[in-house]
Scaffold this motif. Structure first.
Motif, PDB file in Angstrom:
ATOM      1  N   ILE A  45      -2.135   6.427  -7.405  1.00 55.00           N
ATOM      2  CA  ILE A  45      -1.371   6.697  -6.182  1.00 55.00           C
ATOM      3  C   ILE A  45      -1.258   5.380  -5.415  1.00 55.00           C
ATOM      4  O   ILE A  45      -2.264   4.762  -5.056  1.00 55.00           O
ATOM      5  N   LEU A  46      -0.017   4.940  -5.191  1.00 51.78           N
ATOM      6  CA  LEU A  46       0.238   3.675  -4.501  1.00 51.78           C
ATOM      7  C   LEU A  46       1.147   3.933  -3.300  1.00 51.78           C
ATOM      8  O   LEU A  46       2.073   4.749  -3.385  1.00 51.78           O
ATOM      9  N   LYS A  47       0.901   3.248  -2.206  1.00 53.97           N
ATOM     10  CA  LYS A  47       1.714   3.422  -1.010  1.00 53.97           C
ATOM     11  C   LYS A  47       2.798   2.366  -0.946  1.00 53.97           C
ATOM     12  O   LYS A  47       2.550   1.180  -1.163  1.00 53.97           O
ATOM     13  N   GLU A  48       4.034   2.830  -0.633  1.00 51.17           N
ATOM     14  CA  GLU A  48       5.165   1.911  -0.467  1.00 51.17           C
ATOM     15  C   GLU A  48       5.189   1.461   0.988  1.00 51.17           C
ATOM     16  O   GLU A  48       5.323   2.270   1.893  1.00 51.17           O
ATOM     17  N   ASN A  49       5.055   0.169   1.203  1.00 50.55           N
ATOM     18  CA  ASN A  49       5.021  -0.360   2.560  1.00 50.55           C
ATOM     19  C   ASN A  49       6.409  -0.772   3.017  1.00 50.55           C
ATOM     20  O   ASN A  49       7.128  -0.010   3.635  1.00 50.55           O
ATOM     21  N   GLU A  50       6.828  -1.997   2.684  1.00 46.76           N
ATOM     22  CA  GLU A  50       8.139  -2.453   3.139  1.00 46.76           C
ATOM     23  C   GLU A  50       9.238  -2.097   2.151  1.00 46.76           C
ATOM     24  O   GLU A  50      10.356  -1.796   2.528  1.00 46.76           O
ATOM     25  N   ASN A  51       8.928  -2.128   0.860  1.00 45.20           N
ATOM     26  CA  ASN A  51       9.935  -1.834  -0.164  1.00 45.20           C
ATOM     27  C   ASN A  51       9.224  -1.398  -1.438  1.00 45.20           C
ATOM     28  O   ASN A  51       7.998  -1.373  -1.516  1.00 45.20           O
ATOM     29  N   GLN A  52      10.034  -1.058  -2.452  1.00 45.13           N
ATOM     30  CA  GLN A  52       9.482  -0.554  -3.702  1.00 45.13           C
ATOM     31  C   GLN A  52       8.680  -1.603  -4.456  1.00 45.13           C
ATOM     32  O   GLN A  52       7.842  -1.272  -5.299  1.00 45.13           O
ATOM     33  N   ALA A  53       8.943  -2.873  -4.158  1.00 49.89           N
ATOM     34  CA  ALA A  53       8.221  -3.932  -4.858  1.00 49.89           C
ATOM     35  C   ALA A  53       6.858  -4.197  -4.225  1.00 49.89           C
ATOM     36  O   ALA A  53       6.001  -4.846  -4.825  1.00 49.89           O
ATOM     37  N   ASN A  54       6.657  -3.704  -3.010  1.00 47.34           N
ATOM     38  CA  ASN A  54       5.410  -3.953  -2.289  1.00 47.34           C
ATOM     39  C   ASN A  54       4.599  -2.667  -2.245  1.00 47.34           C
ATOM     40  O   ASN A  54       4.702  -1.876  -1.315  1.00 47.34           O
ATOM     41  N   LEU A  55       3.792  -2.441  -3.288  1.00 47.66           N
ATOM     42  CA  LEU A  55       3.022  -1.210  -3.396  1.00 47.66           C
ATOM     43  C   LEU A  55       1.537  -1.512  -3.276  1.00 47.66           C
ATOM     44  O   LEU A  55       1.034  -2.460  -3.867  1.00 47.66           O
ATOM     45  N   GLN A  56       0.835  -0.661  -2.513  1.00 45.58           N
ATOM     46  CA  GLN A  56      -0.591  -0.839  -2.268  1.00 45.58           C
ATOM     47  C   GLN A  56      -1.362   0.274  -2.973  1.00 45.58           C
ATOM     48  O   GLN A  56      -1.111   1.463  -2.766  1.00 45.58           O
ATOM     49  N   LEU A  57      -2.308  -0.113  -3.827  1.00 48.91           N
ATOM     50  CA  LEU A  57      -3.118   0.878  -4.535  1.00 48.91           C
ATOM     51  C   LEU A  57      -3.975   1.652  -3.542  1.00 48.91           C
ATOM     52  O   LEU A  57      -4.731   1.070  -2.766  1.00 48.91           O
ATOM     53  N   ILE A  58      -3.855   2.976  -3.586  1.00 49.26           N
ATOM     54  CA  ILE A  58      -4.631   3.834  -2.688  1.00 49.26           C
ATOM     55  C   ILE A  58      -5.797   4.476  -3.419  1.00 49.26           C
ATOM     56  O   ILE A  58      -6.947   4.411  -2.985  1.00 49.26           O
ATOM     57  N   CYS A  59      -5.525   5.121  -4.549  1.00 50.40           N
ATOM     58  CA  CYS A  59      -6.584   5.829  -5.251  1.00 50.40           C
ATOM     59  C   CYS A  59      -6.160   6.135  -6.683  1.00 50.40           C
ATOM     60  O   CYS A  59      -5.035   5.843  -7.094  1.00 50.40           O
ATOM     61  N   PHE A  60      -7.081   6.766  -7.406  1.00 55.06           N
ATOM     62  CA  PHE A  60      -6.903   7.058  -8.822  1.00 55.06           C
ATOM     63  C   PHE A  60      -7.596   8.391  -9.104  1.00 55.06           C
ATOM     64  O   PHE A  60      -8.656   8.676  -8.551  1.00 55.06           O
TER      65      PHE A  60
END
Length: 628
Positions: free
Chosen positions: A329-344
């Motif tokens: 599960i990754l969060k989209e911050n500013e755009n689709q290329a900038n994803l932050q790993l949240i959990c697994f």
């Protein structure tokens, strides 16, 4: 390092002791190694290193030609789409596995169908229709180029026997030239091993003497270097390693006991569901759907993924239910290329993998993952090919019962929302997988006029009739139908052996969540990045002795072990990996011994390891060695 119950983890960094008894006699190369050497030869004819990327369609075309292929523009377009920015060496290997070199017998058989006079020649009109209407259709320009070749025209007709000879000679010479260049250049020849996903037969090793459960002895490390493996002869030649890191992880038997995944009271939680599928590629890589999820407000969320049981026999489970599934599960911050790993989804209850926690409002990406340990290429030979179509007493074509059953299961897999109908969006995932092209609105309108639809969505019967029409268009020739089936993971026996359908359930306590499949992508890319991030955050790290910039991270769960190699140096490194002393283990690489190339300033997933039998204890013993 926090470890799973029943695990015992220890690393030992030490200088490797070179062995005097390594093989000095060169064994014949296996078929896999020959294929891989050909890939290397072709790639290194165009590029200086296998770590360089293909950055244009022309480069891809040139590399394919050096590999003995003669791709049409349509074939190149299938792999270099408007969204493609680059392809790496592993991608190139995937393409070569899919685009097999054409044999002389296949070429002659194809042309002979049009040879009405049986004199080795075809009229230009018939040939043009054949090239632009059947199989992998050529463009008019490509067809005219073939027809007008001066060396193969005889009295206004196309001499296909001469053409076949010319075609094979040209393709063979390209590959021969590439191999000769590789053999002459010693620097290139040393690059004949690397980071591709090698497929090799699993073999049962006879029980080895057990080392100390706490640390791997020096004698055990020598045993790693001494063992020969014909499936990895290129990698096992005598060489001195600069340094090594050894790892031993002992895991308890899981059996059928449930892990820590606990389901909250979901009675009043809004829920959405979507299906998807892992498709196994020729090189062992997987392709799967990926999803965007929208959470309107902060809420507790319960996410699960599990294999989808499609068995039509009551009480009989689908064979792929043992395949491991997971979600990043990754969060989209500013755009689709900038994803932050949240959990697994690292918690498990039998075949269900899940996660429960609070998510803030926003857009998230759900990226399914499977290790590849249990979703592997089918090696059992098919003795008899299933029949797809037959003719009745009047000569009318109909689909066999076995083919209809397979199509019905395919319908279930591509019906992502499970409503019993196929939208244009759902159908296009199927089209992209099987033909590489989308169905546009005009073509969908034609479908509506010719096949059964409800609310502008294709019914199951309409899906069947569409394939019957395709069979009629080919006058009963099943070759194109088999292309569809193979793309969807079916063997010649009509068994689903190289795919794993799955289902995702999403519950949110305080809002109605939204989830939508948006693309289908290989496990490299964002998934590789997410896996590396997860292991780098949670795994135990050890540096190579004397090489502090080269780190091996290993993280264990109840059901799998994952290792990641991080190269912080400014030079590429080659790591030799040996799992030969592991017990009751299977690796995602498919080999006990292999090597990987790690680019400068990068991290890569080295391997996943799972128990061969979950009812027994399993021990992963591995040595990672730096190759000079």
């Amino acid at each position: 390092m926090a470890t799973s119950p029943g695990s015992d983890v220890v690393f030992a960094s030490q200088k490797s002791v070179p062995s005097e008894s390594l093989r000095t006699k060169k064994l014949p190369l296996t078929e896999e190694e020959v294929f891989y050497m050909n890939c290397r030869a072709a790639y290194l004819t165009v590029f200086k290193s296998s770590l360089e990327n293909i950055i244009s369609k022309d480069q891809l075309y040139l590399a394919l030609q050096h590999a003995g292929r003669n791709p049409s523009q349509r074939t190149v377009n299938k792999y270099w789409t408007p969204q493609t920015a680059k392809l790496n060496f592993d991608d190139f290997c995937v393409i070569l596995r899919k685009e097999k070199p054409t044999s002389k017998a296949e070429l002659l058989k194809s042309f002979k169908q049009l040879d009405v006079n049986d004199d080795g020649c075809i009229s230009h009109t018939d040939l043009y229709k054949f090239l632009t209407k059947r199989g992998e259709k050529m463009t008019p320009e490509e067809a005219n180029t073939v027809i007008n070749l001066p060396d193969v025209n005889a009295n206004g007709k196309f001499d296909y026997i001469k053409f076949c000879k010319l075609y094979l000679t040209t393709s063979g010479q390209c590959l021969k030239t590439a191999l000769e260049k590789l053999q002459v250049d010693s620097k290139l020849r040393r690059q004949q091993f690397g980071s591709h996903m090698e497929e090799g037969p699993e073999r049962d090793l006879s029980p080895a003497p057990k080392p100390s459960p706490r640390i791997l002895r020096k004698s055990d490390q020598e045993a790693f270097s001494n063992k020969g493996d014909a499936g990895a002869s290129v990698l096992s030649t005598a060489r001195k390693f600069k340094a090594s890191v050894s790892c031993t992880i002992s895991m308890a038997a899981n059996g059928n006991r449930n892990s820590k995944l606990m389901e909250p009271n979901l009675k009043d939680w809004p829920c959405v569901q979507s299906r998807g599928c892992f498709f196994l590629e020729d090189d062992g890589e997987t392709v799967s759907h990926q999803y965007r999820m929208h959470i309107a407000q902060s809420s507790m969320v319960h996410l699960t993924i599990k294999p989808l049981n499609l068995s039509q026999v009551e009480g009989k489970a689908s064979p792929w239910l043992s395949v491991d599934t997971a979600l990043y599960i990754l969060k989209e911050n500013e755009n689709q290329a900038n994803l932050q790993l949240i959990c697994f989804t690292e918690l498990r209850n039998r075949e269900v993998f899940g996660w429960t926690g609070e998510l803030g409002p926003g857009v998230y990406w759900l990226i399914p993952s499977t290790t590849g340990c249990r979703l592997r290429r089918e090696r059992k030979p098919v003795t008899e090919e299933a029949q797809l179509v037959c003719r009745d007493e009047t000569g009318e074509l109909f689909l066999t019962q076995a083919f209809r059953a397979a199509l019905s299961d395919i319908f279930e897999v591509i019906d992502l929302d499970g409503n019993g109908l196929l939208s244009l969006e759902e159908y296009n995932f199927f089209e992209l997988r099987t033909s590489g092209e989308k169905c546009d609105e005009d073509a969908w309108l034609l479908c509506r006029e010719n096949f059964d639809m409800k609310k502008n969505e294709l019914t199951r019967q309409g899906f069947m009739d569409l394939h019957l029409m395709e069979a009629n268009d080919r006058e009963g020739d099943p070759r194109d139908l088999w292309v569809t089936l193979h793309s969807m993971g079916y063997s010649r026996a009509l068994e689903l052996t190289e795919a794993c359908p799955f289902v995702i359930d999403l519950h949110a306590e305080r809002c109605k969540p939204r989830m939508k499949a948006v693309r289908m992508e290989a496990s490299r890319g964002q998934l590789e990045k997410a896996t590396c991030q997860s292991v780098l955050l949670k795994g135990e790290a050890r540096a190579m002795d004397g090489y502090e910039n080269i780190l091996i991270y290993t993280h264990s769960w109840d059901f799998r072990i994952t290792s990641v190699i991080e190269n912080k140096s400014d030079d590429k490194v080659i790591i030799h990996v040996n799992n030969e002393l592991s017990e009751n283990c299977i690796s995602s690489r498919g080999l006990h011994v292999f090597a990987v190339e790690v680019a400068p300033q990068s991290a890569m997933v080295c391997q996943h390891v799972m128990p061969r039998s979950e009812q027994q204890e399993w021990t992963h013993r591995c040595v990672y060695s730096l190759v000079p």
